[in-house]
Design a protein around this motif. Sequence first.
Motif, mmCIF file in Angstrom:
data_model
loop_
_atom_site.group_PDB
_atom_site.id
_atom_site.type_symbol
_atom_site.label_atom_id
_atom_site.label_comp_id
_atom_site.label_asym_id
_atom_site.label_seq_id
_atom_site.Cartn_x
_atom_site.Cartn_y
_atom_site.Cartn_z
ATOM 1 N N ARG A 1 57.282 36.177 40.438
ATOM 2 C CA ARG A 1 56.297 36.686 39.946
ATOM 3 C C ARG A 1 54.908 36.049 39.855
ATOM 4 O O ARG A 1 53.734 36.728 40.023
ATOM 5 C CB ARG A 1 56.544 37.063 38.325
ATOM 6 N N ASP A 2 54.977 34.806 39.565
ATOM 7 C CA ASP A 2 53.853 34.029 39.592
ATOM 8 C C ASP A 2 52.994 34.059 40.955
ATOM 9 O O ASP A 2 51.929 33.988 40.722
ATOM 10 C CB ASP A 2 54.133 32.516 39.219
ATOM 11 N N PHE A 3 53.829 34.124 41.971
ATOM 12 C CA PHE A 3 53.022 34.306 43.259
ATOM 13 C C PHE A 3 52.348 35.442 43.307
ATOM 14 O O PHE A 3 50.949 35.582 44.011
ATOM 15 C CB PHE A 3 54.022 34.061 44.449
ATOM 16 N N LYS A 4 52.996 36.551 42.833
ATOM 17 C CA LYS A 4 51.980 37.757 42.637
ATOM 18 C C LYS A 4 51.062 37.821 41.816
ATOM 19 O O LYS A 4 49.907 38.440 42.393
ATOM 20 C CB LYS A 4 52.931 38.974 42.242
ATOM 21 N N CYS A 5 51.002 37.039 40.879
ATOM 22 C CA CYS A 5 49.869 36.893 40.067
ATOM 23 C C CYS A 5 48.738 36.009 40.678
ATOM 24 O O CYS A 5 47.509 36.264 40.387
ATOM 25 C CB CYS A 5 50.126 36.153 38.646
ATOM 26 N N LEU A 6 49.112 35.152 41.452
ATOM 27 C CA LEU A 6 48.312 34.108 42.249
ATOM 28 C C LEU A 6 47.650 35.164 43.327
ATOM 29 O O LEU A 6 46.390 34.906 43.404
ATOM 30 C CB LEU A 6 49.127 33.293 43.037
ATOM 31 N N ALA A 7 48.187 35.819 43.758
ATOM 32 C CA ALA A 7 47.510 36.662 44.941
ATOM 33 C C ALA A 7 46.527 37.507 44.366
ATOM 34 O O ALA A 7 45.362 37.481 45.040
ATOM 35 C CB ALA A 7 48.728 37.881 45.451
ATOM 36 N N LYS A 8 46.794 38.242 43.019
ATOM 37 C CA LYS A 8 45.582 38.979 42.447
ATOM 38 C C LYS A 8 44.536 38.053 41.987
ATOM 39 O O LYS A 8 43.277 38.421 42.211
ATOM 40 C CB LYS A 8 46.359 39.523 41.036
ATOM 41 N N LEU A 9 44.849 36.826 41.569
ATOM 42 C CA LEU A 9 43.792 35.825 41.170
ATOM 43 C C LEU A 9 42.910 35.627 42.432
ATOM 44 O O LEU A 9 41.765 35.280 42.566
ATOM 45 C CB LEU A 9 44.323 34.747 40.760
ATOM 46 N N LEU A 10 43.750 35.207 43.354
ATOM 47 C CA LEU A 10 42.897 34.980 44.864
ATOM 48 C C LEU A 10 41.998 36.024 45.317
ATOM 49 O O LEU A 10 40.624 35.758 45.681
ATOM 50 C CB LEU A 10 43.891 34.612 46.106
ATOM 51 N N THR B 1 40.363 38.038 43.322
ATOM 52 C CA THR B 1 39.083 37.780 42.418
ATOM 53 C C THR B 1 38.254 36.613 42.764
ATOM 54 O O THR B 1 37.131 36.580 42.806
ATOM 55 C CB THR B 1 39.570 37.507 41.076
ATOM 56 N N ALA B 2 38.823 35.508 43.105
ATOM 57 C CA ALA B 2 38.099 34.482 43.524
ATOM 58 C C ALA B 2 37.367 34.474 44.941
ATOM 59 O O ALA B 2 36.279 34.156 45.022
ATOM 60 C CB ALA B 2 39.148 33.100 43.601
ATOM 61 N N ILE B 3 37.954 35.454 45.829
ATOM 62 C CA ILE B 3 37.374 35.624 47.048
ATOM 63 C C ILE B 3 35.998 36.574 46.786
ATOM 64 O O ILE B 3 34.877 36.519 47.319
ATOM 65 C CB ILE B 3 37.973 36.115 47.990
ATOM 66 N N ALA B 4 36.214 37.348 45.697
ATOM 67 C CA ALA B 4 35.264 38.403 45.579
ATOM 68 C C ALA B 4 34.225 37.589 44.645
ATOM 69 O O ALA B 4 33.010 38.424 44.828
ATOM 70 C CB ALA B 4 35.709 39.651 44.778
ATOM 71 N N ASP B 5 34.371 36.593 44.062
ATOM 72 C CA ASP B 5 33.465 36.026 42.955
ATOM 73 C C ASP B 5 32.187 35.517 43.749
ATOM 74 O O ASP B 5 32.224 34.936 44.702
ATOM 75 C CB ASP B 5 34.046 34.990 42.188
#
Length: 203
Positions: free
Chosen positions: A188-197, A199-203
């Motif tokens: 589950r943490d890795f799925k959260c990480l994918a979402k965060l990534l 966001t980071a790429i789009a930032d």
Amino acid sequence: MPATIVIQSAVSSTPEPDWRGAMLGCVRCPALVESRSRVVPGDGEIPANVAFVGLAPGRFGGDRTGIPFSGDRSGDLLHRMIQRADLQRVFITNVVRCNPRDSRGRNRDPDAHEIANCRSHLEAELAIARPRLVVALGRVAWRELTGRAAVFSPVDASPLRIGDRWLFPMYHPAYVIRGSYPKRRYARDFKCLAKLLRTAIAD
């Protein structure tokens, strides 16, 4: 002398920079020079979207293969989670690049002097990989990346931004393998990480 190494990239192959040659021939830590089988540089795609930073090569893993998080259970779990989360353009490295062992030949944590000696190698790798998101696998990696500025708390963690880079804490795969943290929650943490990534790429 080590053979010339080429960093593999999906975009291009870059000849070994001077810092990489210096890293492969590093003798800053006498105890590590004695215990290691080889120096283990970071491995992955350059430029990277995400970089994982562990502690040190394991004696049954990176110290044998020359590739961080490969050949042992921790590496198998990490790569399985990366695939399940469909993370792309991944770079993997460690706080130190040599396997630290105790007097009985078992893995041990690197000491503060060894971590400091390897700091320039980590900084050089991250500067070349240019990840938007860096994941600290374990407390030691988190402290090294944040300068001890943040508490290590991977459960329901929030990212920390330093400059143009996002940092995110996660448990080391070995911690999960020991049964100290459920694999289901790790996934589950890795799925959260994918979402965060994203966001980071789009930032």
